[in-house]
Design a protein around this motif. Sequence first.
Motif, PDB file in Angstrom:
ATOM      1  N   ASN A  24       0.879  -1.137  -0.070  1.00  0.00           N
ATOM      2  CA  ASN A  24       0.014  -0.069  -0.093  1.00  0.00           C
ATOM      3  C   ASN A  24       0.865   1.262   0.179  1.00  0.00           C
ATOM      4  OD1 ASN A  24      -2.897  -1.038   0.460  1.00  0.00           O
ATOM      5  ND2 ASN A  24      -1.784  -2.138   2.048  1.00  0.00           N
ATOM      6  N   SER A  25       0.460   2.170  -0.759  1.00  0.00           N
ATOM      7  CA  SER A  25       1.269   3.625  -0.686  1.00  0.00           C
ATOM      8  C   SER A  25       0.320   4.820  -1.077  1.00  0.00           C
ATOM      9  CB  SER A  25       2.168   3.485  -1.664  1.00  0.00           C
ATOM     10  OG  SER A  25       1.605   3.526  -2.995  1.00  0.00           O
ATOM     11  N   TYR A  26       0.779   5.900  -0.534  1.00  0.00           N
ATOM     12  CA  TYR A  26       0.046   7.113  -0.887  1.00  0.00           C
ATOM     13  C   TYR A  26       0.776   8.183  -1.072  1.00  0.00           C
ATOM     14  CZ  TYR A  26       0.074   8.304   3.987  1.00  0.00           C
ATOM     15  OH  TYR A  26       0.396   8.792   5.351  1.00  0.00           O
ATOM     16  N   GLY A  28       0.960  12.400  -1.046  1.00  0.00           N
ATOM     17  CA  GLY A  28       0.201  13.977  -0.463  1.00  0.00           C
ATOM     18  C   GLY A  28       0.798  15.153  -1.163  1.00  0.00           C
ATOM     19  N   GLN A  93       4.963  11.175   1.068  1.00  0.00           N
ATOM     20  CA  GLN A  93       4.695   9.772   0.749  1.00  0.00           C
ATOM     21  C   GLN A  93       4.848   8.795   1.794  1.00  0.00           C
ATOM     22  OE1 GLN A  93       7.963   8.182  -1.840  1.00  0.00           O
ATOM     23  NE2 GLN A  93       9.174  10.128  -1.369  1.00  0.00           N
ATOM     24  N   ASN A  94       4.030   7.539   1.503  1.00  0.00           N
ATOM     25  CA  ASN A  94       4.065   6.554   2.389  1.00  0.00           C
ATOM     26  C   ASN A  94       4.011   5.319   1.758  1.00  0.00           C
ATOM     27  OD1 ASN A  94       3.770   5.724   5.519  1.00  0.00           O
ATOM     28  ND2 ASN A  94       2.121   4.625   4.519  1.00  0.00           N
ATOM     29  N   HIS A  95       4.934   4.161   2.316  1.00  0.00           N
ATOM     30  CA  HIS A  95       4.902   3.022   1.412  1.00  0.00           C
ATOM     31  C   HIS A  95       4.821   1.791   2.717  1.00  0.00           C
ATOM     32  CE1 HIS A  95       6.106   4.712  -2.279  1.00  0.00           C
ATOM     33  NE2 HIS A  95       6.702   5.547  -1.460  1.00  0.00           N
TER      34      HIS A  95
END
Length: 338
Positions: A24-26, A28, A93-95
């Motif tokens: 999962n990642s997002y 912003g 960013q997040n992973h």
Amino acid sequence: RGANGVVIITTKRGQSGKTQISYNSYFGYTQSPSLPVIYTGAEERRRRINQIYSEGNYFQVRKNPLILTDSLNPAFNNNTNWMGMFYQSGIVQNHDLSLTGGTDKSNYRISAGYYDERGTVVGNGFKRYTFNSRLFNTVGSWMEINTNFYYSRVLTNPVTGGGSRNITTLNPSNLPSSLLYLSDADKATYLGLNTSMRDDNSQNSVTLSNNILIKFNKKFNFRSNVSYVLNNSRRDQFIPSTTNVSQIASASSNAVDYNKITAENLFNYSDTYGKNHKLLVMLGQSVETESGSSTNLGGNYIPTDQITTVNGVTATNMSGNSSKSGAAMLSYFTQITY
């Protein structure tokens, strides 16, 4: 916290079946903050001169400052936005990557994460690396073992400022004139982007816990919980002489360590008598120890900018302190419910 100060930590448990991989990642975006209107360059000069002519007396008009009248001087014909240059758009960013699998009697869940945030203040940032694992095993039908491990590392870039050139305290009422010359080296220093400066700020955290449940029969069981927590942080700073108004190189180092061990043993008994009577008995024992230490060291007049640590400093130009603490608790407790 449960009774007697016991900390109970729960995490996601592995799922039975074939190994499953999840990612999962997002991303912003943070808009740069709205800033007040700041007049710079020729517009600032024009408005200041007009203000002097409209509000000043005869002597003030005749003695206009050189910064306003000498527009051809490279030192006074600039266009620096002393507020706007400190701000930017932020990016996040997040992973997360996880693996899970196993059987009903033995399963696992392993995950790793990465988080990166570029702040809206230039030079400010935050990074975090994490690793988490949970292993579950059974021995027959009478024993369960849960083992958890968690690790995180955090790296931060502090907000620009501090030391001999603290810029972030500026507000629209006391900004330097945009007409003043600002060299690229000084600008990089103010923004925290000067590569000759050093500001390493890190934090590490480790948590290891193990839980064992032994079922002697349907009425009587024993549970043992053991956990270990380690936290440490460190910050190393260096300000070269070329970026210090006093032309003095300085460095500092600060370190903090903390660890805690907790062990808890619980005996539980439960039984039902008839239709309306139930007895619950718990006997427990808990041991908790913790210790911490800190070390702070600083020095001025470092001989050369090539030395970025507190080294080669005379005793009169050095300061430092350290501390150490510890505590322990042993307790016994019981609970009876009818």
